[in-house]
Design an enzyme around this catalytic site. Structure first.
Site, PDB file in Angstrom:
ATOM      1  CG  ASP A  54       0.484  -0.119  -1.979  1.00  0.00           C
ATOM      2  OD1 ASP A  54       0.051   0.571  -1.046  1.00  0.00           O
ATOM      3  OD2 ASP A  54       0.362   0.186  -3.188  1.00  0.00           O
ATOM      4  CG  HIS A 114       3.522   4.022  -3.563  1.00  0.00           C
ATOM      5  ND1 HIS A 114       4.124   2.947  -4.189  1.00  0.00           N
ATOM      6  CD2 HIS A 114       2.180   3.806  -3.657  1.00  0.00           C
ATOM      7  CE1 HIS A 114       3.190   2.118  -4.626  1.00  0.00           C
ATOM      8  NE2 HIS A 114       1.993   2.624  -4.330  1.00  0.00           N
ATOM      9  CG  ASP A 117      -0.974   4.671  -5.099  1.00  0.00           C
ATOM     10  OD1 ASP A 117      -0.530   3.559  -5.434  1.00  0.00           O
ATOM     11  OD2 ASP A 117      -0.996   5.080  -3.922  1.00  0.00           O
ATOM     12  CB  SER A 167       0.989   6.132  -0.644  1.00  0.00           C
ATOM     13  OG  SER A 167      -0.025   6.342  -1.603  1.00  0.00           O
ATOM     14  CG  HIS A 180       0.842   0.837  -7.533  1.00  0.00           C
ATOM     15  ND1 HIS A 180       0.151   0.709  -6.344  1.00  0.00           N
ATOM     16  CD2 HIS A 180       0.433  -0.192  -8.312  1.00  0.00           C
ATOM     17  CE1 HIS A 180      -0.626  -0.353  -6.401  1.00  0.00           C
ATOM     18  NE2 HIS A 180      -0.489  -0.910  -7.589  1.00  0.00           N
ATOM     19  CG  MET A 197      -5.747   4.490  -8.559  1.00  0.00           C
ATOM     20  SD  MET A 197      -6.857   4.502  -7.141  1.00  0.00           S
ATOM     21  CE  MET A 197      -5.699   4.140  -5.825  1.00  0.00           C
ATOM     22  CG  MET A 232      -3.332   0.311  -9.061  1.00  0.00           C
ATOM     23  SD  MET A 232      -3.789   1.046  -7.473  1.00  0.00           S
ATOM     24  CE  MET A 232      -2.675   2.428  -7.435  1.00  0.00           C
ATOM     25  CG  MET A 281      -1.684  -4.705  -4.780  1.00  0.00           C
ATOM     26  SD  MET A 281      -1.129  -3.045  -4.332  1.00  0.00           S
ATOM     27  CE  MET A 281      -2.539  -2.399  -3.415  1.00  0.00           C
TER      28      MET A 281
HETATM   29  C1  DX5 Z   1      -4.197   1.526  -2.870  1.00  0.00           C
HETATM   30  C2  DX5 Z   1      -2.869   2.157  -3.193  1.00  0.00           C
HETATM   31  C3  DX5 Z   1      -2.016   2.421  -2.033  1.00  0.00           C
HETATM   32  C4  DX5 Z   1      -2.618   3.345  -1.005  1.00  0.00           C
HETATM   33  C5  DX5 Z   1      -2.352   2.708   0.312  1.00  0.00           C
HETATM   34  O1  DX5 Z   1      -4.745   0.962  -3.986  1.00  0.00           O
HETATM   35  O2  DX5 Z   1      -2.138   1.377  -4.103  1.00  0.00           O
HETATM   36  O3  DX5 Z   1      -0.717   2.850  -2.387  1.00  0.00           O
HETATM   37  O4  DX5 Z   1      -2.054   4.634  -0.987  1.00  0.00           O
HETATM   38  O5  DX5 Z   1      -3.035   3.408   1.267  1.00  0.00           O
HETATM   39  P1  DX5 Z   1      -3.001   3.007   2.787  1.00  0.00           P
HETATM   40  O6  DX5 Z   1      -1.561   3.054   3.219  1.00  0.00           O
HETATM   41  O7  DX5 Z   1      -3.839   4.026   3.426  1.00  0.00           O
HETATM   42  O8  DX5 Z   1      -3.561   1.618   2.891  1.00  0.00           O
HETATM   43 ZN    ZN Z   2       0.015   1.884  -4.401  1.00  0.00          ZN
END
Ligand code: DX5
Ligand code: ZN
Length: 223
Positions: free
Chosen positions: A174, A32, A34, A7, A65, A36, A67, A136
């Protein structure tokens, strides 16, 4: 063969291309990404311009992903920018059936993400429309949180739902994943393991990635 998906959330954003390239050289197949929005989750990351730039420099399968509060409006733009897979949170989508079809028609694999509090049973009818489901195992929004212990039970339930119906579903997990629990995840039925801080926060990210990849492969052979 299960895959570890590094990620970028825990990569060095000032040297993102370098970190992505390092994972590609380490043997990763997935990345991956992310997204947000500071609204659905209390944090803000990167979006379409960064994805489009990464698309130009990597052949990794980019797993976006989302969010964000408005995936119905934005998901297709991420496919246009180069996503190979796009997952949307069950908790945010208004017309899930339609959105999954639109993502597929655009040319990416559609997936649904479930927050820790959302039971897998909500997917009972929509499951055949999903290429993958992302469970999650932390509350979304931040890296380096503690793994939520009941997540593997959700994976097992989802795997039986999918097997009972003869579906070819990929299950991703994840949050809070690292070398210590990757084998358990695969034994529970996970295909893709996302890992951010355990890889990029380690002394040797390349080696940590490979250790996790090997542990996942071994667990798949044994289970
Ligand atoms: C959190 C993200 C993850 C994050 C996971 O909301 O969706 O993808 O990168 O991080 P770790 O592996 O550090 O828990
Ligand atoms: Zn993620």
């Amino acid at each position: 063969m299960p895959q570890i998906a590094p990620s970028i959330l825990s990569a060095d954003f000032a040297h993102l291309g370098r970190d992505v390239q390092a994972m590609e050289e380490a043997g990763a197949r997935m990345l991956h990404f992310d997204v947000m929005d500071g609204h659905f989750v209390p944090n803000l990351t990167v979006g379409i311009p960064v994805l489009a730039s990464l698309r130009k420099m990597t052949r990794l399968h980019i797993d976006v992903h989302l969010m964000i509060s408005n995936p119905d409006e934005m998901a297709e733009a991420y496919v246009d920018a180069g996503a190979d897979m796009v997952s949307v949170h069950y908790e945010t989508v208004r017309h899930l059936d339609r959105l999954l079809m639109r993502i597929r028609e655009k040319g990416a694999k559609p997936g649904v993400v479930l927050n820790p509090h959302t039971p897998v049973s909500v997917l009972e009818d929509i499951l055949p429309r999903c290429d993958f489901v992302l469970i999650m195992s932390v509350n979304p929004g931040f890296a380096a949180q503690k793994f939520i212990s009941y997540s593997f039970e959700k994976v097992r339930k989802l795997r039986s739902m999918s097997n009972e119906r003869g579906l070819d579903l990929r299950i991703e997990i994840d949050g809070g994943m690292g070398p210590h629990n990757v084998a358990q995840a695969v034994e529970a039925g996970v295909d893709w393991v996302v890992s951010g801080s355990a890889i990029f926060g380690s002394e040797d990210p390349l080696r940590t990635f490979q250790t996790m990849q090997q542990a996942a492969a071994q667990a798949a052979v044994c289970s």
